[in-house]
Design an enzyme around this catalytic site. Structure first.
Site, PDB file in Angstrom:
ATOM      1  N   GLY A  23     -21.478  -7.417  54.689  1.00  0.00           N
ATOM      2  CA  GLY A  23     -21.873  -8.200  53.524  1.00  0.00           C
ATOM      3  C   GLY A  23     -22.506  -9.519  53.904  1.00  0.00           C
TER       4      GLY A  23
ATOM      5  N   GLN B 293     -23.246 -17.102  52.935  1.00  0.00           N
ATOM      6  CA  GLN B 293     -22.037 -16.904  53.730  1.00  0.00           C
ATOM      7  C   GLN B 293     -21.229 -18.197  53.863  1.00  0.00           C
ATOM      8  OE1 GLN B 293     -20.722 -14.717  57.881  1.00  0.00           O
ATOM      9  NE2 GLN B 293     -22.868 -14.992  57.495  1.00  0.00           N
TER      10      GLN B 293
ATOM     11  N   GLU C  60     -17.135 -18.151  60.264  1.00  0.00           N
ATOM     12  CA  GLU C  60     -15.776 -18.682  60.193  1.00  0.00           C
ATOM     13  C   GLU C  60     -15.705 -20.199  60.150  1.00  0.00           C
ATOM     14  OE1 GLU C  60     -13.062 -15.345  62.081  1.00  0.00           O
ATOM     15  OE2 GLU C  60     -14.916 -15.589  63.145  1.00  0.00           O
TER      16      GLU C  60
HETATM   17 MO1  MOS Z   1     -12.955 -12.143  61.952  1.00  0.00          MO
HETATM   18  S1  MOS Z   1     -11.213 -12.806  61.056  1.00  0.00           S
HETATM   19  O1  MOS Z   1     -12.709 -12.664  63.585  1.00  0.00           O
HETATM   20  O2  MOS Z   1     -12.855 -10.446  61.896  1.00  0.00           O
END
Ligand code: MOS
Length: 715
Positions: free
Chosen positions: A462, A591, A658
């Site tokens: 996604g 994202q 992240e």
């Molecule tokens: Mo991501 S939480 O490193 O798949």
């Protein structure tokens, strides 16, 4: 012939599969029609610890449409691949409530679920131990933390430095268990084709699932194919092989039919991992001008008795702030709980909540602006290892964000801005996440018609990875975007990194560029179409310079706190990131906003509530497990600073998946303090915690006292 070619990388290209997705034409793992398809329904344990005494398969086999019941005695035997979570239905031990104990296979989904619900399973229950505390007798130091970092680090003499620091912060923080909940649940449709195992599976990397399946079933790699063309989110929960594809492969073997297994939303809460609760003690020591002299971070987390997952929640302090004395420690306890695993920003997301909250407390104690405090303590080299950074633009993110947010006019005093019932405040936090690149393989083909096909076992969960890789390939091949087709999500394309650790696009783009470069070389040398070139970046990554490679960011939040109800509303959220080259500003922004939205959710809403008596988290659906709806989310702004880093990979990509959730919760908690004057050291910041003054909350974190104290210089 000379053509002017627009560069694709950097253009806001719309998602290539976007139309197919919104038209329902993009197929997900549970949507492939197959003749004779049967359906498996999973039965979950109703005890938290003990043994299965008896599964009355005959009772289910007598029900309409039922074809088979698999349990620890009847299921096919699996080979050990070093992942205990994959050893489904192999013995009678119950490690946690909600563990899969049987699979009922039937002609229809309804028949399978009815029989699974009715399946009699008898247990010999034993007392369970499911409550993590900072004084739990089972706490121990793991050999390493996820993915392969040291459990403990020490530089200098933290105690001596704290003892002579004119300013200290000594606080405890906690975050609850949180569950990933991708929109598409874990699902697989599997069949055996003349001894070859074909699996449509929802995962973060078909190559990894391919390898695991071949190992578990003792098959040659060529006898397994995993297809994962479209995936509806993963966030870490789909990073390893999971029950549906294993159970469906077993059931297809036993019944001789294609079998589909889809987990229910409720089952996602015990069967596919979650973020462990985290308990932190942070001690900061600083000079009167806010210069850090000591940082000490201790984290306690839980794992299961199935396998050890040690969340790296104390690694954040190893990277973020300069200090001559630095200690970081991880302790974990193996409890009778489901196995926690990766969830977006594992380690750094909860770790940054603690450290960035503590930095805000330090700013207040030292009387220094929180943005200025962070700039003042920005390190030249990595604080723990001394390694230089490949690039580090935290200060640029803070400055740009402060400018856009209007930080300069902020009154530092807490609890003084009223708007009717509301108290208003603002807060800031920085963030970081590793920017690694892992080996991958790819192929590039110059087709006879002049177009190009690139194949790589990448996974687009996604994020827009397919689109980004198409842009990268087009530029490398020096052709417009519409001449390149990138095929992904098929293990036949060879080994590749999974979509995890913010490493997907960085790793895959390297392999794609290498394959395209090799192909261009062949064509330039006069090769005739069709012609294919292959790449494997394993060798190229071996000889890289030893550097610290990280993405960074800074987030700014404005909150309004209802003084009657304790409700917190985020009215503004701005993130500025430094993540190398941004391949596609449209999908990147999407994202980043997604990660920040999740950070808001982490700050205010998400909490898996432990029922100690049952030994399980009680909220197993979206009625009880809160995630934000549109009305909870203000217009979020995500921006970035330009960063050219040639020490990463040929695309200069760092990864953004992240870093965007790291720091948002602290920025919001710090804003709540600025609004109310009350420090919130426990997530989520629920209305009751706001009204109770941020003190101890539910019994799940009862061992965490609200604060140990701060010392401020005489002023
Ligand atoms: Mo991501 S939480 O490193 O798949």
């Amino acid at each position: 012939m000379t053509t002017t070619l627009e560069q694709s990388v950097g253009a806001p290209v719309a998602r290539i599969e976007g139309v197919a997705k919104v038209c329902g034409q993009a197929r997900y793992a549970a949507e492939y029609p197959l003749p004779g398809l049967a359906y498996g329904s999973v039965v979950a344990s109703r005890i938290a610890r003990g043994r299965i005494r008896r599964v009355d398969a005959d009772a289910a086999l007598g029900m309409p449409g039922v074809l088979a019941v698999l349990d620890y005695r009847s299921a096919p035997r699996l080979r050990d691949i070093g992942d205990n979570e994959a050893m489904q239905f192999q013995d009678d031990v119950v490690h946690y409530r909600g563990q899969a104990v049987a699979l009922v296979v039937a002609q229809t989904l309804e028949q399978a679920r009815a029989a699974a619900d009715a399946l009699p399973v008898e247990y010999d229950a034993e007392p369970h131990d499911v409550l993590l505390s900072a004084s739990h007798p089972k706490l121990y130091r793991p050999d390493h933390v996820n993915p392969a970092d040291e459990a403990d680090t020490l530089k200098g003499d933290v105690e001596a430095a704290l003892a002579r620091s004119p300013v200290i912060v000594d606080s405890e923080y906690s975050t609850p268990a949180e569950h990933n909940n991708p929109m598409e649940p874990h699902a697989a449709t599997v069949y055996w084709d003349a001894g070859r195992l074909i699996a449509y599976d929802s995962n973060q990397g078909a190559a990894r699932i391919h390898q695991a399946l071949a190992g578990l079933f003792g098959l040659e790699p060529s006898a397994v194919q995993v297809l994962s063309e479209h995936v509806g989110g993963g966030f870490g929960a789909k990073g390893a092989i999971r029950l549906p594809v294993i159970a469906a492969a077993m059931a297809a073997l036993v019944t001789g039919r294609p079998v589909r297994v889809v987990l229910t939303r409720q089952q996602l809460f015990s069967m596919v991992g979650y973020r462990t609760p985290t308990l932190h003690r942070v001690r900061l020591g600083a000079d009167a001008d806010g210069t850090l002299v000591a940082v000490d971070h201790l984290v306690c987390t839980q794992t299961s008795t199935v396998l050890e997952f040690a969340e790296q929640a104390a690694v954040y302090a190893r990277v973020m702030y300069a200090t001559p004395n630095l200690r970081t420690r991880h302790r974990i306890a193996a409890l009778d709980v489901p196995t926690p695993r990766w969830m977006r920003g594992p380690g750094e997301a909860p770790g940054a909540f603690a450290i960035e909250s503590a930095m805000d407390e330090l700013a207040a104690a030292a009387g220094i602006d929180p943005v200025e405090l962070r700039i003042r303590n920005d390190p030249d080299v990595t604080p723990d290892s001394g390694l230089p950074f490949s690039s580090r633009s935290v200060v640029e993110c803070l400055r740009k964000g402060a400018g856009q947010f209007g930080w300069a006019s902020r009154d530092p005093r807490p609890g003084v801005r009223r708007d009717g019932r509301w108290l208003v405040g603002s807060g800031v936090a920085s963030g970081t996440y590793p920017a690694n690149t892992a080996p991958s393989t790819a192929s590039a083909t110059a087709e006879a018609d002049g177009s190009y096909t690139v194949r790589i076992t990448a996974s687009d969960v996604g994020t827009g990875a397919r689109t980004a890789l198409t842009q990268v390939a087009a530029d490398e091949l020096r052709v417009p975007l519409d001449r390149v087709k990138v095929l992904i999500g098929n293990s036949d394309y060879g080994p590749a990194m999974i979509a995890a650790g913010s490493m997907g696009t960085a790793s895959w783009s390297f392999a794609v560029v290498s394959a395209c470069r090799a192909l261009t070389g062949l064509l330039d040398a006069g090769a005739q179409r069709p012609v294919e070139a292959r790449s494997n970046t394993a060798g190229e990554l071996g000889g890289r310079a030893k550097l610290a490679r990280y993405s960074f960011g800074a987030q700014f939040a404005e909150v309004r706190v209802d003084t009657d109800t304790g409700e917190v509303r985020v009215s503004r959220l701005l993130g500025v990131f430094a993540a190398g080259r941004i391949v596609n500003p449209r999908t990147a922004r999407s994202q980043l906003i997604g990660g920040m939205t999740w950070g808001l959710s982490m700050a205010l809403l998400e909490e898996s509530v432990l029922d100690q008596a049952y030994g399980d988290y009680a909220n197993h659906d979206f009625a009880g497990y809160h995630i934000p709806v549109h009305a909870d989310v203000p217009p979020i702004e995500a921006d970035w600073v330009d960063e050219a880093d040639d020490q990463l990979n040929p695309s200069g990509v760092k990864g953004i998946g992240e870093v965007c959730i790291v720091g948002s919760a602290a920025a919001i908690a710090n804003a709540v303090w600025h609004a109310t004057g009350i420090r919130q050291r426990q997530l989520p910041i629920r209305p009751d915690r706001v009204l109770m003054g941020g003190g101890p909350g539910l019994p799940d974190t009862a061992d965490i006292s609200p604060v140990r104290g701060t010392r401020s210089p005489a002023r």
